[in-house]
Design a protein around this motif. Structure first.
Motif, PDB file in Angstrom:
ATOM      1  N   LYS A   1       0.837  -1.202   0.000  1.00 49.55           N
ATOM      2  CA  LYS A   1       0.000   0.000   0.000  1.00 49.55           C
ATOM      3  C   LYS A   1       0.871   1.250   0.000  1.00 49.55           C
ATOM      4  CE  LYS A   1      -4.079   1.949   0.156  1.00 49.55           C
ATOM      5  NZ  LYS A   1      -4.997   1.819  -0.981  1.00 49.55           N
ATOM      6  N   CYS A  53       1.771   4.272  -3.324  1.00 48.59           N
ATOM      7  CA  CYS A  53       1.670   5.737  -3.257  1.00 48.59           C
ATOM      8  C   CYS A  53       2.728   6.417  -4.117  1.00 48.59           C
ATOM      9  CB  CYS A  53       1.805   6.213  -1.804  1.00 48.59           C
ATOM     10  SG  CYS A  53       0.481   5.652  -0.713  1.00 48.59           S
ATOM     11  N   CYS A  54       3.843   5.723  -4.335  1.00 45.32           N
ATOM     12  CA  CYS A  54       4.927   6.351  -5.088  1.00 45.32           C
ATOM     13  C   CYS A  54       5.380   5.550  -6.300  1.00 45.32           C
ATOM     14  CB  CYS A  54       6.128   6.599  -4.162  1.00 45.32           C
ATOM     15  SG  CYS A  54       6.694   5.134  -3.262  1.00 45.32           S
TER      16      CYS A  54
END
Length: 486
Positions: free
Chosen positions: A359, A363-364
């Protein structure tokens, strides 16, 4: 999340619409026009979450039983072959002689080869019938629901562990164990239960990152079971012996079966069940690879992704028992407790910490980059393991391979997105068959290599595992390039 839900319900995804990743764009664009929208999944109740502990206990049982059987057979062969030898101590631990000309070293090498050959045969007895049953039972779940076939498989596992317990306590030849593991294979085994778990989660989620996250949670649940299997089996073998170790796992399998039978709800609603013949159900598991289900032609995507998944599976399956023999051998000569701790640390790193990071990584990083990171982590870890010469080097392996498992839920999620809602069971039945075939192939290949090289370069087999990880990387990069060019 809302946008992904809208996309699944809309009858047509226009080319100019965007989603979060390049792979999602390709998958959604090619598949969305081809099947009717899926009804909203049933509301989640607490009983739905029982699938996670069910999977955890089942995979715990599989690894735990493998570790007990592997060490029992190793010890029993040693006692039968060399009853008067100093090869083993009184408690069954191996004396660590590294001089290749010593009698103890020669005896140990011979026992390693015999045990490896027997474990390879046991894998064949277990996995060959599972190849047939996985596709039949997994495809049937699209018509009759997921729960009945989870129950059938759990019954097979309970019978296997119970019969092995009786076999060890009565002292019968461990050749009979081949029949016992075959019973589990006839009911699908761990591959079927895991594939039904993924189909179960597909029924309860919508396409997109929510499904990827759900699949990741399944992998983490399995990871917890694998973590506990190493430590608990090591201590139980040392403290109470093989018989009571098997009694414990048999009782736990019986409890798991009762909980699923009495409390786990069905996930596949009647409106989503396929009304088709038995033969068509079985054929549906392979239709993704034999014909295009879209006018845009996405069969090549199924083929390349599945080949990538096969390479990934080949790099993971068969590792446990080979590692066990590797660690029993010089220069390590580990006890059952130390082997258990290493197994648990590896599963904590790969299946809990590594998968829990997905998770954060999303995000990146895009999903495709996560798969690449996973492949590189796996290759480097296997190289370290192949050339390890002391305990310190071996314990660095889990740290280097911390992202090894990330590719699995991502590839499964992409395949799931490409597939109509009423064919999820067929899709995962196909992956279960792949896992069963890979179990046989990986065990035969890896144990044959280990048997052939144990006296010269005992770590060579891990370079084979690393080669499969590298192949997975190459195939997935081909998939990415193909999506860009399409």
């Amino acid at each position: 999340m809302d946008k992904m839900t809208e996309d699944e319900k809309s009858p047509l995804l226009l080319p100019q619409q965007s989603v979060n990743s390049d792979i999602d764009v390709e998958v959604e664009t090619l598949t969305q026009p081809e099947f009717t929208s899926k009804p909203d999944p049933p509301p989640l109740r607490w009983r739905h979450f029982l699938m996670s502990p069910c999977l955890a206990i089942h995979l715990y049982s599989y690894i735990y039983c493998n570790m007990v059987i592997g060490q029992y057979v190793y010890y029993d062969i040693a006692k039968q072959k060399y009853p008067d030898s100093s090869f083993l101590t009184n408690n069954g631990d191996s004396q660590c002689h590294t001089n290749k000309t010593s009698l103890a070293f020669i005896e140990r090498t011979n026992i390693q080869k015999l045990t490896s050959d027997w474990l390879m045969l046991a894998s064949v007895f277990s996995s060959v019938p599972a190849i047939v049953m996985d596709v039949v039972l997994g495809s049937f779940s699209d018509k009759y629901g997921r729960k009945p076939f989870v129950v059938i498989s759990l019954i097979g596992t309970f019978l296997k562990t119970s019969l092995i317990t009786i076999g060890i306590s009565s002292g019968i030849s461990f050749s009979y164990f081949l029949l016992f593991v075959g019973i589990e294979g006839l009911t699908g085994g761990w591959c079927l239960v895991l594939s039904l778990g993924y189909a179960y989660m597909s029924d309860l989620t919508v396409s997109g990152k929510s499904r990827t996250l759900a699949f990741t949670l399944v992998e983490i649940s399995v990871g917890f079971g694998l973590v506990l299997s190493g430590v608990s089996s090591g201590y139980l073998i040392k403290d109470v012996g093989f018989v009571y170790s098997m009694i414990v796992i048999s009782a736990l399998n019986g409890l798991n079966l009762m909980i699923v039978l009495l409390f786990l709800p069905e996930s596949l609603e009647n409106s989503m069940r396929k009304a088709t013949g038995v033969l068509n159900l079985i054929k549906s598991a392979f239709a993704f690879y034999t014909k295009d289900t879209s006018k845009d032609g996405k069969r090549w995507k199924y083929i390349i992704l599945t080949l990538s998944y096969i390479a990934l599976t080949m790099s993971l399956i068969g590792r446990e028992t080979v590692e066990e023999l590797y660690q029993l051998n010089a220069p390590f000569c580990w006890t059952s407790v130390k082997i258990g701790w290493f197994s648990s640390i590896g599963y904590i790193a790969r299946n809990v910490i590594g998968l829990s990071s997905i998770k954060l990584l999303q995000c990146c990083l895009s999903d495709k980059v996560i798969v690449i990171v996973s492949g590189l982590s796996s290759v480097l870890a296997y190289i370290m393991e192949a050339f390890a010469v002391n305990d310190t080097m071996l314990f660095f392996v889990p740290a280097i391979g911390i992202f090894t498992m990330l590719a699995s839920p991502v590839i499964r999620s992409i395949l799931s997105k490409m597939t109509p809602p009423d064919q999820q069971g067929a899709l995962f039945a196909g992956t279960a068959v792949i896992q069963s075939v890979c179990t046989v192939a990986a065990d035969v290949i890896s144990k044959s290599i280990y048997t052939a090289t144990v006296g010269s370069f005992r770590g060579f087999v891990f370079l084979e595992f690393g080669g499969f990880s590298a192949l997975m990387l190459v195939l997935f990069i081909c998939f990415m390039i193909g999506c860009k060019l399409k």
